[in-house]
Design a protein around this motif. Structure first.
Motif, short mmCIF file in Angstrom:
data_model
loop_
_atom_site.label_atom_id
_atom_site.label_comp_id
_atom_site.label_asym_id
_atom_site.label_seq_id
_atom_site.Cartn_x
_atom_site.Cartn_y
_atom_site.Cartn_z
N VAL A 11 0.88 -1.18 0.00
CA VAL A 11 0.00 0.00 0.00
C VAL A 11 0.92 1.23 0.00
N ASP A 12 1.54 1.46 -1.15
CA ASP A 12 2.52 2.55 -1.26
C ASP A 12 1.80 3.81 -1.73
N THR A 13 1.31 4.58 -0.75
CA THR A 13 0.63 5.84 -1.07
C THR A 13 0.72 6.75 0.14
N PHE A 33 -1.53 -6.68 4.19
CA PHE A 33 -1.31 -5.36 3.59
C PHE A 33 -0.03 -4.76 4.15
N LYS A 34 0.82 -4.30 3.24
CA LYS A 34 2.12 -3.75 3.65
C LYS A 34 2.04 -2.23 3.76
N LEU A 35 2.28 -1.72 4.96
CA LEU A 35 2.33 -0.28 5.17
C LEU A 35 3.78 0.04 5.49
N THR A 174 8.81 -12.65 -0.75
CA THR A 174 9.58 -12.07 -1.84
C THR A 174 8.84 -10.97 -2.61
N PRO A 175 9.46 -9.78 -2.68
CA PRO A 175 8.97 -8.74 -3.58
C PRO A 175 9.62 -8.94 -4.96
N GLY A 176 9.41 -7.98 -5.84
CA GLY A 176 10.10 -8.04 -7.13
C GLY A 176 9.56 -9.12 -8.04
N GLY A 208 2.79 -4.72 -5.54
CA GLY A 208 2.28 -3.36 -5.41
C GLY A 208 1.64 -2.90 -6.69
N ARG A 209 2.43 -2.20 -7.49
CA ARG A 209 1.87 -1.54 -8.68
C ARG A 209 1.16 -2.47 -9.67
N PRO A 210 1.57 -3.72 -9.83
CA PRO A 210 0.79 -4.56 -10.75
C PRO A 210 -0.69 -4.63 -10.35
N ILE A 211 -0.99 -4.41 -9.06
CA ILE A 211 -2.39 -4.37 -8.63
C ILE A 211 -2.88 -2.92 -8.50
O1 C5P Z 1 7.13 -3.01 -7.79
P1 C5P Z 1 5.99 -3.17 -6.83
O2 C5P Z 1 5.08 -1.95 -6.80
O3 C5P Z 1 5.22 -4.46 -6.95
O4 C5P Z 1 6.70 -3.20 -5.41
C1 C5P Z 1 6.03 -3.57 -4.27
C2 C5P Z 1 6.93 -3.41 -3.06
O5 C5P Z 1 8.01 -4.31 -3.15
C3 C5P Z 1 7.48 -2.02 -2.87
O6 C5P Z 1 6.87 -1.50 -1.69
C4 C5P Z 1 8.95 -2.19 -2.70
O7 C5P Z 1 9.33 -1.82 -1.38
C5 C5P Z 1 9.21 -3.66 -2.85
N1 C5P Z 1 10.14 -3.99 -3.96
C6 C5P Z 1 11.36 -4.55 -3.67
N2 C5P Z 1 12.21 -4.91 -4.67
C7 C5P Z 1 11.87 -4.75 -5.97
C8 C5P Z 1 10.63 -4.20 -6.29
C9 C5P Z 1 9.79 -3.84 -5.25
O8 C5P Z 1 11.68 -4.72 -2.50
N3 C5P Z 1 12.71 -5.13 -6.93
#
Ligand code: C5P
Length: 236
Positions: A11-13, A33-35, A174-176, A208-211
C-alpha cells in the motif's frame, strides 16, 4: 475454497483515503497489507490504527529497523502496540539486534530483510559484502533465523537457496515479482511470476503496482486485477 492468495499488497501511497479504498476493494483476494515508510511518515501510528480499526486485515509493517540493539528493542516494543502481523528489520543490523527485536515484540513476526533487490552485484560489493548477492543474502538469512527471526525477505531469485539454508519453518517473503500478464512488458528481466516464486519456496509474494495501478474511483478494476493475480497463484 478461499479466494485469498498469499499476497502482501504494498500500500505505497501518502493518501490515507486511497489506502483504505485499495484495502477495501482487494481484501477478498489478498491476505496481508504492507504499510511502509511512505505511509508511516505521513500518518504515523494513528494512520495504522485508522486502517486496522475497521478491518481484520493483517498488517506487514515495513519500517526496516536498523540501529543498536537497545534502540531497536524499544522501537519494536512501540511498533508491537499496533499489533502488526510482520515487522521488518534489516538482517545486516546483526544477530544481537534481531534477538533484541524478537524479545521486545514476542507476538510479532520479526521479519529480516536480507539484501535490497534494487542492489546490483556491483552495489553489493561496493557496500562491502565479500560474496555475491545470492551467497550474501543466504548468509544473512541464516544469521537472522538463528537469532529468532520468523520470516525473511529476499529476491525471488534467492528463494530456493534461502529455503534450503533455513529449513521449512521460516516464512519467506519475496517482492520483485511480476504477474504473467506483465512479464516482458517492462524492463524487469531478473524476475519471476508470483506462482514461480511460491514454487521456488516463498510463502508470500509482495505485489504493489501490478495491482494498485488498476485503481480508478469505482474500485472495480483494482478488485478485478487482485482477483486475477490471486487466481493465477491459487490455480498454479
Ligand atoms: O514493484 P511493486 O510496486 O510491486 O513493489 C512492491 C513493493 O516491493 C514495494 O513497496 C517495494 O518496497 C518492494 N520492492 C522490492 N524490490 C523490488 C521491487 C519492489 O523490495 N525489486
Amino acid at each position: 475454497m478461499s479466494t485469498k492468495a498469499p499476497i502482501i499488497l504494498a500500500v505505497d501511497t501518502s493518501d490515507l483515503e486511497l489506502a483504505k479504498a485499495w484495502i477495501a476493494h482487494t481484501s477478498e483476494f489478498v491476505q496481508v497489507f504492507k504499510l511502509g515508510l511512505e505511509f508511516f511518515l505521513n500518518f504515523g501510528p494513528q494512520g495504522i490504527r485508522a486502517i486496522t480499526e475497521n478491518t481484520d486485515a493483517k498488517i506487514f509493517l515495513d519500517l526496516k529497523l536498523h540501529d543498536i540493539p537497545n534502540t531497536v528493542a524499544h522501537a519494536a516494543a512501540s511498533a508491537a502496540l499496533l499489533k502488526p502481523f510482520f515487522l521488518t528489520v534489516h538482517a545486516s543490523g546483526g544477530g544481537e539486534m534481531i534477538k533484541a527485536a524478537v524479545k521486545a515484540a514476542p507476538a510479532v513476526k520479526i521479519t529480516a530483510v536480507t539484501i535490497l533487490t534494487s542492489l546490483s552485484e556491483d552495489d553489493v560489493r561496493n557496500v562491502g559484502f565479500t560474496k555475491d548477492a545470492l551467497n550474501s543474502a543466504t548468509n544473512l538469512a541464516q544469521l537472522a533465523t538463528s537469532a529468532g527471526a520468523a520470516a525473511i525477505v529476499c529476491s525471488p531469485l534467492e528463494t530456493a537457496s534461502i529455503r534450503n539454508a533455513v529449513g521449512s519453518e521460516t516464512l519467506i517473503i519475496t517482492p520483485g515479482v511480476r504477474p504473467l500478464s506483465m512479464v516482458g512488458k517492462d524492463d524487469q528481466t531478473r524476475t519471476m511470476t508470483p506462482a514461480q516464486a511460491i514454487t521456488a519456496g516463498a510463502n508470500f509474494v509482495v505485489i504493489g503496482r501490478p495491482i494498485t495501478s488498476a485503481w480508478e474511483p469505482s474500485g472495480v478494476e483494482i478488485g478485478k486485477r487482485a482477483r486475477e493475480i490471486s487466481a493465477e497463484i491459487l490455480n498454479s
